[in-house]
Design an enzyme around this catalytic site. Structure first.
Site, PDB file in Angstrom:
ATOM      1  CG  ASP A 102      -2.298   0.374   0.992  1.00 58.11           C
ATOM      2  OD1 ASP A 102      -2.516   1.477   0.495  1.00 58.11           O
ATOM      3  OD2 ASP A 102      -3.193  -0.435   1.294  1.00 58.11           O
ATOM      4  CG  ASP A 204      -4.723   5.506   0.986  1.00 56.32           C
ATOM      5  OD1 ASP A 204      -5.593   4.651   1.158  1.00 56.32           O
ATOM      6  OD2 ASP A 204      -4.681   6.575   1.628  1.00 56.32           O
ATOM      7  CD  GLU A 258      -9.039   4.361  -1.572  1.00 53.02           C
ATOM      8  OE1 GLU A 258      -9.958   3.998  -0.833  1.00 53.02           O
ATOM      9  OE2 GLU A 258      -8.126   5.116  -1.183  1.00 53.02           O
ATOM     10  CG  HIS A 333      -8.953  -1.658   4.120  1.00 53.26           C
ATOM     11  ND1 HIS A 333      -8.738  -1.773   2.757  1.00 53.26           N
ATOM     12  CD2 HIS A 333      -8.598  -0.399   4.454  1.00 53.26           C
ATOM     13  CE1 HIS A 333      -8.269  -0.621   2.307  1.00 53.26           C
ATOM     14  NE2 HIS A 333      -8.175   0.222   3.307  1.00 53.26           N
ATOM     15  CG  ASP A 334     -11.412   1.715   3.306  1.00 51.97           C
ATOM     16  OD1 ASP A 334     -10.974   1.721   4.476  1.00 51.97           O
ATOM     17  OD2 ASP A 334     -10.759   2.142   2.330  1.00 51.97           O
TER      18      ASP A 334
HETATM   19  C1  GLC Z   1      -8.148   5.038   1.976  1.00 51.13           C
HETATM   20  C2  GLC Z   1      -7.942   3.796   2.805  1.00 51.13           C
HETATM   21  C3  GLC Z   1      -8.621   3.983   4.118  1.00 51.13           C
HETATM   22  C4  GLC Z   1      -7.989   5.163   4.821  1.00 51.13           C
HETATM   23  C5  GLC Z   1      -7.988   6.400   3.941  1.00 51.13           C
HETATM   24  C6  GLC Z   1      -7.039   7.421   4.446  1.00 51.13           C
HETATM   25  O1  GLC Z   1      -9.470   5.254   1.661  1.00 51.13           O
HETATM   26  O2  GLC Z   1      -8.395   2.679   2.107  1.00 51.13           O
HETATM   27  O3  GLC Z   1      -8.561   2.835   4.922  1.00 51.13           O
HETATM   28  O4  GLC Z   1      -8.676   5.430   5.989  1.00 51.13           O
HETATM   29  O5  GLC Z   1      -7.575   6.124   2.620  1.00 51.13           O
HETATM   30  O6  GLC Z   1      -5.716   7.006   4.271  1.00 51.13           O
END
Ligand code: GLC
Length: 564
Positions: A102, A204, A258, A333-334
């Site tokens: 990540d 991310d 992402e 995980h989100d």
């Molecule tokens: C992304 C991650 C999440 C995190 C956010 C801030 O959305 O997947 O888990 O809280 O970024 O880094």
């Protein structure tokens, strides 16, 4: 259809995402660790997956479970050491598994030494590593923050009488990508991990990295929805292109961004290979399907419809049909567990709906991403009390509602479906205490249903388990290139109980039938030309009946047919 010569390992591979905190604890402190992942490598390999995506394992004060990094070149002590990391990578290479890390570079932790220096004085050499708004200019223009209890992304810092920007928590200050030194630091971090042998990055919130640093007042059209504004920074593509040229193009690695806020119209700007940016990205259209408009954490009042689910997937398939490549995921995980969200986790429908969703992900074009525990059908935990939650997102939103005197019961009810902690409970390995995850009390409660067959050991012993179906379905995908690369054609888009589509590559043609219904359901497919339909895999025990071109499916049935 894309050219055969363009095929890449990251298109044909299957990804398995591991949230290390919850996977396997070997030090018995209730927190998963890298040795735990090493211990389970043979199991992961046995699933037939090819690539592991590891959520952040870097040094972090864990305000947001590792998404707040204080040192990009160190391993979080709770997870182990760099020596453990090297062993993990070695163990993966020996098994032919690839590792995707990540990369969290929209922001750092406020405990990163860059930020600690930056906040010291206005003329500190690190000052411009972050976004500062001097207080003498007045209150900065409104910016929204995901996790902030006061609802603002600007935090006043007394020491230098200025505000810093944080799209996420106050402990996650946003980096200033305008500063070439910041970009060089990030390039060096990437090289550091690639030189170790890492095979790629999941990037991310990469769509948020570029900001208009004049910080204008928010244009009217974005009021109530900051996400598209955040993802339209003026230099986003310039920065991605630079990363590609200076780093990514020099290695055989994969990238998956992402990308909240990125819709169909902009998709190819990121992943058209000729542009030299990313390989794939995660869109959010499915993740927002059961949420209120512009409210990513609030469950929608009316239920989502299967026709809408099909529409999202069909549109995204089409956008990458000639160029670029998609990524397919149903949870991470989100977001809550896929079987609880898109299937049905009641005793009578759990098996069929979990395996139906596996069939779906493994018969669509695009790289499939599975999240640890999905292969055994892990479900949402649905906590009843705020004290059970660990996620900053749920805890801070609770605090806001409490301050506002809002409806806390309704909030807890919402979180049973929406909270990220639903997907973060420890992996269910066996029926011993704490599901074989740890000998000590885990950092987040284990779902009690580990004692009712939702664990790896029980499912290994049962030939008719979700786990065995998963492995079988993985092999079906791998032995049929049409399921990876073939053209996708949606049939009967309006049908609200059955999702039907074909996948075609040359002479190979498959029909996929998926029921999303709790009742028996019928579908007529007169429009498809075929003489025989031979089932190659199905989660239904009896051979499903079909006369001519009418198929009748049991609840949550999934069957893949070869057509002739
Ligand atoms: C992304 C991650 C999440 C995190 C956010 C801030 O959305 O997947 O888990 O809280 O970024 O880094």
């Amino acid at each position: 259809m894309q050219q055969i010569t363009d095929r890449k390992w990251w298109q044909e591979g299957i990804v398995y995402q591991i949230y290390p905190r919850s996977f396997q604890d070997t030090t018995q402190n209730g927190i998963g660790d890298l040795q735990g992942v090493i211990k389970r490598l043979d199991y992961i390999k046995s699933l037939g997956v090819d690539i592991i995506w590891l959520n952040p394992v870097y040094e972090s004060p864990n305000d947001d479970n590792g998404y707040d990094i204080s040192d990009y070149r160190k391993i979080m002590p709770e997870f182990g050491t760099m020596a453990d990391f090297d062993l993990l990578l070695q163990g993966m290479k020996e098994r032919g598994l690839k590792l995707v890390m990540d990369l969290v570079v929209n922001h750092t932790s406020d405990e990163h030494q860059w930020f600690e220096a930056s906040r010291q004085s206005r003329d500190n050499p690190y000052r411009d590593y972050y976004h500062w708004w001097p207080a003498e200019k007045g209150t900065p223009p409104k910016r929204w923050s995901y996790f902030d209890v006061d609802g603002t992304a600007w935090k006043y810092d007394e020491k230098t009488d200025a505000y810093y920007l944080h799209y996420f928590s106050v402990k996650q200050p946003d980096l200033n990508w305008e500063n070439p030194k910041v970009r060089e630091e990030i390039q060096d971090i990437m090289k550091f991990w690639f030189d170790k042998g890492v095979d790629g990055f999941r990037m991310d919130v990469i769509s948020f990295i570029s900001k208009d640093t004049d910080f204008p007042e928010l244009p009217k059209k974005y009021e109530g929805d900051f996400v598209p504004f955040y993802s339209e920074g003026p230099k986003l593509h310039e920065y991605l292109n630079e990363l590609h040229q200076k780093v990514l193009s020099k290695y055989d690695v994969m990238t998956v961004g992402e990308a909240p806020g990125i819709g169909l119209d902009k998709a190819l700007d990121f992943v058209d290979a000729e542009r030299g940016e990313l390989n794939m990205f995660f869109h959010f259209d499915l993740m927002s399907l059961d949420r209120e408009a512009n409210e990513v954490f609030l469950m929608r009042k009316s239920p989502w419809k299967l026709s809408e689910f099909k529409k999202v997937h069909s549109a995204w398939d089409k956008v990458f049909a000639e160029k670029g490549w998609g990524s397919m995921y149903l949870n991470n995980h989100d977001f809550p567990r896929s079987v609880s969200r898109w299937g049905n986790d009641s005793v009578s429908h759990w098996y069929n709906s979990a395996t139906m969703l596996h069939t779906f992900l493994l018969t669509m074009r695009g790289t499939p991403y599975f999240y640890y525990g999905e292969e055994i059908g892990m479900t949402n935990i649905k906590f009843d009390a705020i004290s059970e939650y660990r996620d900053i997102n749920t805890i801070n939103r609770y605090e806001i509602i409490q301050k506002e005197g809002g409806d806390l019961d309704a909030f807890i009810e919402n979180e049973k479906s929406a909270s990220r902690d639903n997907a973060r409970t420890p992996m269910q390995w066996d029926a011993t205490a704490h599901s074989g995850f740890s000998k000590e009390r885990p950092w987040l409660k284990v779902n009690d249903n580990y004692q009712e067959g939702i664990n790896v050991a029980a499912q290994e012993a049962d030939r008719l388990s979700v786990l065995h179906y998963f492995r079988k379905m993985v092999q079906v995908r791998k032995s049929n290139p049409a399921l990876i690369h073939g053209d996708y054609e949606l049939l009967r888009p309006e049908h609200e109980e059955i999702y039907a589509y074909t996948r075609t590559l040359g002479q190979d043609r498959f029909l996929v039938l998926l029921s999303f219904s709790t009742e028996r359901a019928k579908i007529n497919l007169d429009m498809v030309a075929f003489d025989t339909a031979t089932a190659i895999i199905s989660n239904a025990s009896e051979a499903e009946q079909h006369q001519g071109k009418t198929f009748e499916l049991v609840p949550y049935q999934a069957t893949v047919y070869r057509l002739r």
